[in-house]
Design a protein around this motif. Structure first.
Motif, PDB file in Angstrom:
ATOM      1  N   LEU A 233       0.825  -1.208   0.000  1.00  0.00           N
ATOM      2  CA  LEU A 233       0.000   0.000   0.000  1.00  0.00           C
ATOM      3  C   LEU A 233       0.858   1.257   0.000  1.00  0.00           C
ATOM      4  O   LEU A 233       0.539   2.242  -0.677  1.00  0.00           O
ATOM      5  CB  LEU A 233      -0.925  -0.003   1.218  1.00  0.00           C
ATOM      6  N   SER A 234       1.946   1.227   0.746  1.00  0.00           N
ATOM      7  CA  SER A 234       2.849   2.368   0.750  1.00  0.00           C
ATOM      8  C   SER A 234       3.510   2.561  -0.608  1.00  0.00           C
ATOM      9  O   SER A 234       3.692   3.686  -1.074  1.00  0.00           O
ATOM     10  CB  SER A 234       3.914   2.184   1.838  1.00  0.00           C
ATOM     11  N   PHE A 235       3.836   1.444  -1.274  1.00  0.00           N
ATOM     12  CA  PHE A 235       4.440   1.540  -2.606  1.00  0.00           C
ATOM     13  C   PHE A 235       3.450   2.100  -3.620  1.00  0.00           C
ATOM     14  O   PHE A 235       3.812   2.893  -4.495  1.00  0.00           O
ATOM     15  CB  PHE A 235       4.935   0.158  -3.032  1.00  0.00           C
ATOM     16  N   LEU A 236       2.185   1.687  -3.519  1.00  0.00           N
ATOM     17  CA  LEU A 236       1.170   2.210  -4.437  1.00  0.00           C
ATOM     18  C   LEU A 236       0.958   3.709  -4.243  1.00  0.00           C
ATOM     19  O   LEU A 236       0.728   4.445  -5.212  1.00  0.00           O
ATOM     20  CB  LEU A 236      -0.155   1.467  -4.236  1.00  0.00           C
ATOM     21  N   SER A 237       1.023   4.164  -2.995  1.00  0.00           N
ATOM     22  CA  SER A 237       0.873   5.602  -2.759  1.00  0.00           C
ATOM     23  C   SER A 237       2.033   6.398  -3.338  1.00  0.00           C
ATOM     24  O   SER A 237       1.854   7.529  -3.789  1.00  0.00           O
ATOM     25  CB  SER A 237       0.752   5.879  -1.255  1.00  0.00           C
ATOM     26  N   THR A 238       3.238   5.797  -3.344  1.00  0.00           N
ATOM     27  CA  THR A 238       4.382   6.503  -3.938  1.00  0.00           C
ATOM     28  C   THR A 238       4.307   6.534  -5.456  1.00  0.00           C
ATOM     29  O   THR A 238       4.937   7.384  -6.087  1.00  0.00           O
ATOM     30  CB  THR A 238       5.696   5.830  -3.510  1.00  0.00           C
ATOM     31  N   LEU A 239       3.539   5.603  -6.067  1.00  0.00           N
ATOM     32  CA  LEU A 239       3.414   5.594  -7.519  1.00  0.00           C
ATOM     33  C   LEU A 239       2.528   6.717  -8.037  1.00  0.00           C
ATOM     34  O   LEU A 239       2.580   7.037  -9.228  1.00  0.00           O
ATOM     35  CB  LEU A 239       2.847   4.244  -7.992  1.00  0.00           C
ATOM     36  N   GLN A 240       1.698   7.284  -7.198  1.00  0.00           N
ATOM     37  CA  GLN A 240       0.854   8.389  -7.640  1.00  0.00           C
ATOM     38  C   GLN A 240       1.724   9.615  -7.896  1.00  0.00           C
ATOM     39  O   GLN A 240       2.376  10.117  -6.980  1.00  0.00           O
ATOM     40  CB  GLN A 240      -0.198   8.715  -6.586  1.00  0.00           C
ATOM     41  N   PRO A 241       1.749  10.094  -9.124  1.00  0.00           N
ATOM     42  CA  PRO A 241       2.650  11.225  -9.424  1.00  0.00           C
ATOM     43  C   PRO A 241       2.156  12.513  -8.797  1.00  0.00           C
ATOM     44  O   PRO A 241       0.958  12.824  -8.810  1.00  0.00           O
ATOM     45  CB  PRO A 241       2.606  11.295 -10.963  1.00  0.00           C
ATOM     46  N   TRP A 242       3.096  13.242  -8.201  1.00  0.00           N
ATOM     47  CA  TRP A 242       2.860  14.593  -7.678  1.00  0.00           C
ATOM     48  C   TRP A 242       1.783  14.605  -6.594  1.00  0.00           C
ATOM     49  O   TRP A 242       0.986  15.552  -6.502  1.00  0.00           O
ATOM     50  CB  TRP A 242       2.463  15.537  -8.816  1.00  0.00           C
ATOM     51  N   HIS A 243       1.741  13.577  -5.760  1.00  0.00           N
ATOM     52  CA  HIS A 243       0.691  13.494  -4.740  1.00  0.00           C
ATOM     53  C   HIS A 243       0.841  14.617  -3.714  1.00  0.00           C
ATOM     54  O   HIS A 243      -0.120  15.353  -3.435  1.00  0.00           O
ATOM     55  CB  HIS A 243       0.757  12.131  -4.055  1.00  0.00           C
TER      56      HIS A 243
END
Length: 752
Positions: A233-243
């Motif tokens: 889940l933490s990795f998926l949140s980092t994949l969101q660009p410019w969050h």
């Protein structure tokens, strides 16, 4: 004999207005608590009335139990209600019941209340029926103590009793009871730890015996999977660009400016999908089987700006791609020996067919995503009743309790503050009815402003038309005389003029908007978008007509498709350069001038309409040129990524929040709609006309020596029918559905 027991609650004088600031009086939540306790007492009374031998001493106990309720007093602080004379009693009662004003005074009462609940649950689950118990063993209502004292000693006693009662309950009832308690998370966590004997959710069971190997393995497997899931889940949140950048922009400048950056992010995703499809099925396959003719053009260094020269004979443009089967040695006459040795060809790859179908499928996928995004955005923005209670939602439900970092907390607080300003500004901006004279005056001003804007559009279109004709004639004469010097500078003239018009005209439209004095900032943005959109789309329509006219397709240009791709590439690059110049001079230099002249920190506002139209204009150029330059989406992706960071840095340093805060709840829907209908629909019509009606070049590209590009699909269907007669049904579908204009019209209508 049983007597009727009456519980009396509430004040005798109800005419006095309750005050939420009376700290010494009993809180209103205690009234609700006593009502619940009275209901419990009545239930016990019903059980006691089932007994036939009830003494008068027992009835006195009942009267004694009910006596504290009579002693309860109401809010009596009339002198403090003068602080809020405009508030009604209902409003003050609601304010008094807020958790921020009850959590400190009613904590002891809550603990006492839930202690009685747990005790009752335990007695119900453990004791026998009342008829089977002797008189001496029956419980007395004297034990049901309704104690509302909130001192520390009695509060600790109540807490310890509550913990004991929670320990006696089953695990499921204990969890439900803790969830229903109106206490803070810290207090609930402490009660759970004390009642369960351990802290946390996934921990070793409390037992004196050592764990078996199987239980220990199961425990470690569960812990491992939990850590893996949290890491994923933490990795998926980092994949969101410019969050984080988007949160920062939203907190400081509000949703109106945030909508621009969200729209830019959406365009990056569209271009990334388009580029990946073309890269896998067209560009990579042609790169694996390059043509035999080498590229003899020298690299001069101006190719990244002009797109001509060395770039004209690369994978960048249409003319480089082959018109034969790539992995078929018999396709070219140079490999006759290899063709005779190879008896069969595995998985032949027809480049003309792949080029046509991949571009068509990419447009269809993009159309589906655009329609889905538009419908989803409409559903989110225009739901019935979505605007009702928006202030209450912002006040009571906007805070994210998962945020723990100090920087994130400040950012979220600033975001909620900006959203509240937008909500209030929108309510205050509702115009009052004007009289007849003011209406006529406003109507005259609007008509004059629109006449001026449409007149400037007409003048710009006429200037672009005659200048493009002149440039084409000069370029044709140079090709006739074989003059090579100065061609690159000449090719930049038309994109330079178009970009200069697109840069200067929005500032004139801003002057018209200042003259109109629109009361609503949303309407002002919509009018500016409409005027800029008319200007840009009319100029692009004129250029498309110029590119597909007989003067270009029938001229002495060797490969007119590559020439059109180069023109669109130069327009994209010039648009990016002028955007940077506008950001530098229009925001940075203007901010320095304002701060130096007025000796204040006043800064220019971020022009949403102009910046959004620049994005739509650039994306339209990409869709127009993707057939003639398959790598143009990659250039657009690089341009958008750089534009995001440049605009963000300029916004943070040079711009200020809008002077009229307003919500952009519908702006994302408007942006997607403009991207779909004028932009994507126009590019689709341009591409369809090119495929069905324009004759391709005879010496370059995958469709050379064909009457139209669409004939390659017809030839493939004919060859497929001859090679396999069982596929006649596919030929029938192609003839009666794909070639049928009425069927295509119906499908387009349903899709729209």
């Amino acid at each position: 004999m049983a007597h009727t027991l009456t519980f009396t609650f509430g004040p005798e004088n109800v005419s006095q207005t309750p005050s939420p600031y009376d700290e010494g009086a009993v809180h209103d939540s205690f009234h609700q608590l006593i009502q619940e306790q009275s209901w419990l007492a009545e239930q016990e009374l019903v059980e006691m009335q089932e007994m036939t031998n009830v003494t008068s001493r027992g009835r006195e106990n009942l009267a004694y139990t009910a006596s504290p309720a009579r002693k309860t007093e109401a809010w009596e602080a009339p002198e403090q209600t003068e602080e809020h004379p405009g508030f009604s009693s209902a409003t003050l009662r609601i304010l008094a019941s807020m958790p921020s004003r009850t959590i400190g005074r009613s904590r002891g009462a809550i603990l006492s209340q839930y202690y009685n609940r747990t005790a009752r649950l335990r007695r119900r689950s453990t004791r026998p029926p009342l008829q089977e118990v002797s008189h001496s063993a029956r419980p007395s209502l004297r034990q049901l103590g309704i104690d509302l004292d909130s001192s520390h000693e009695e509060e600790d006693t109540k807490r310890s009793l509550l913990v004991k009662e929670l320990q006696s309950l089953p695990a499921s009832q204990r969890v439900n009871m803790l969830q229903a308690m109106p206490l803070s998370l810290t207090e609930k966590r402490s009660l759970r730890q004390d009642s369960s004997g351990h802290s946390g959710t996934l921990r070793k069971p409390k037992t004196t015996a050592p764990l078996s190997h199987c239980s220990r393995l199961k425990y470690y497997v569960i812990i491992g999977f939990r850590n893996l899931w949290y890491g994923w889940l933490s990795f998926l949140s980092t994949l969101q660009p410019w969050h984080y950048s988007l949160k920062q922009i939203s907190g400081r400048f509000g949703s109106s400016i945030l909508s621009y950056f969200l729209f830019l992010k959406t365009l990056v995703m569209f271009n990334l999908l388009f580029f990946l499809i073309l890269l896998v099925f067209v560009v990579a396959m042609q790169a694996a089987y390059p043509p035999a003719t080498p590229n003899n053009e020298p690299f001069t260094g101006l190719e990244p700006l002009t797109g001509a020269g060395y770039f004209g004979h690369t994978l960048m443009y249409y003319g480089y791609y082959s018109n034969s089967t790539l992995n078929d040695p018999c396709a070219s006459g140079s490999n006759i020996t290899r063709c005779q040795q190879s008896q069969d060809v595995h998985l032949p790859y027809n480049m003309p067919l792949a080029y046509l179908f991949v571009v068509g499928v990419s447009f269809i996928v993009t159309c589906i995503l655009l329609v889905y995004s538009m419908s989803h955005s409409f559903g989110e923005s225009y739901r019935v009743g979505s605007a009702s209670g928006d202030l209450a939602v912002k006040v009571f439900c906007a805070w994210d309790y998962k945020v723990i970092q100090a920087r994130s907390v400040g950012l979220q607080s600033e975001n909620i503050y900006t959203q509240l300003k937008e909500c209030l500004a929108e309510r205050q901006s509702r115009s009052h009815p004007l009289n007849l004279c003011d209406r006529l005056q406003r109507l005259v001003v609007l008509l004059l402003a629109w006449m001026i804007s449409l007149g400037t559009v007409l003048g710009c279109v006429i200037a672009v038309y005659y200048f493009s004709e002149y440039i084409h004639q000069v370029h044709h004469d140079r090709l006739t005389r074989s003059v090579q010097t100065g061609n690159e500078a000449l090719l930049l003239a038309l994109p330079l003029l178009v970009s200069l018009i697109n840069l200067l005209m929005p500032y004139m439209y801003n002057l018209l908007a200042a003259w109109e004095k629109q009361e609503s900032p949303v309407l002002e943005v919509y009018v500016a978008i409409c005027r800029n959109l008319i200007l840009k789309m009319v100029i692009l329509g004129l250029l498309c007509y110029h590119w597909l006219s007989r003067k270009v397709t029938s001229s002495k240009i060797k490969c007119w498709e590559t020439f059109v791709g180069q023109e669109l590439y130069r327009l994209v690059m010039m648009d990016f350069i002028f955007t940077l110049l506008d950001t530098f001079f229009g925001e940075l230099i203007w901010r320095i001038i304002l701060e130096g002249k007025k000796q204040s920190k006043q800064r220019p506002e971020f022009d949403i309409a102009r910046n959004v139209l620049e994005l739509i204009y650039g994306q339209t150029l990409t869709w127009l040129g993707v057939f003639f330059a398959p790598l143009l989406p990659a250039v657009q992706i690089l341009k958008l990524v750089l534009l995001f960071y440049i605009k963000k840095a300029s916004l943070m340093r040079n711009c200020q929040s809008p002077s009229k805060p307003w919500r952009a709840s519908h702006m994302s829907t408007i942006f997607i709609t403009l991207l779909c209908f004028p932009s994507f629909l126009g590019a689709s019509i341009f591409l369809s006309y090119t495929i069905w009606s324009v004759r391709p070049s005879e010496k370059c590209g995958p469709f050379r020596s064909l009457a139209t590009i669409y004939d390659s699909g017809k030839m493939w269907v004919t060859q497929l029918e001859k090679s396999n007669p069982n596929l006649t049904w596919f030929t029938w579908i192609h003839q009666h559905m794909i070639q049928n204009t009425f069927f295509l019209f119906v499908i387009s209508g349903i899709l729209l």
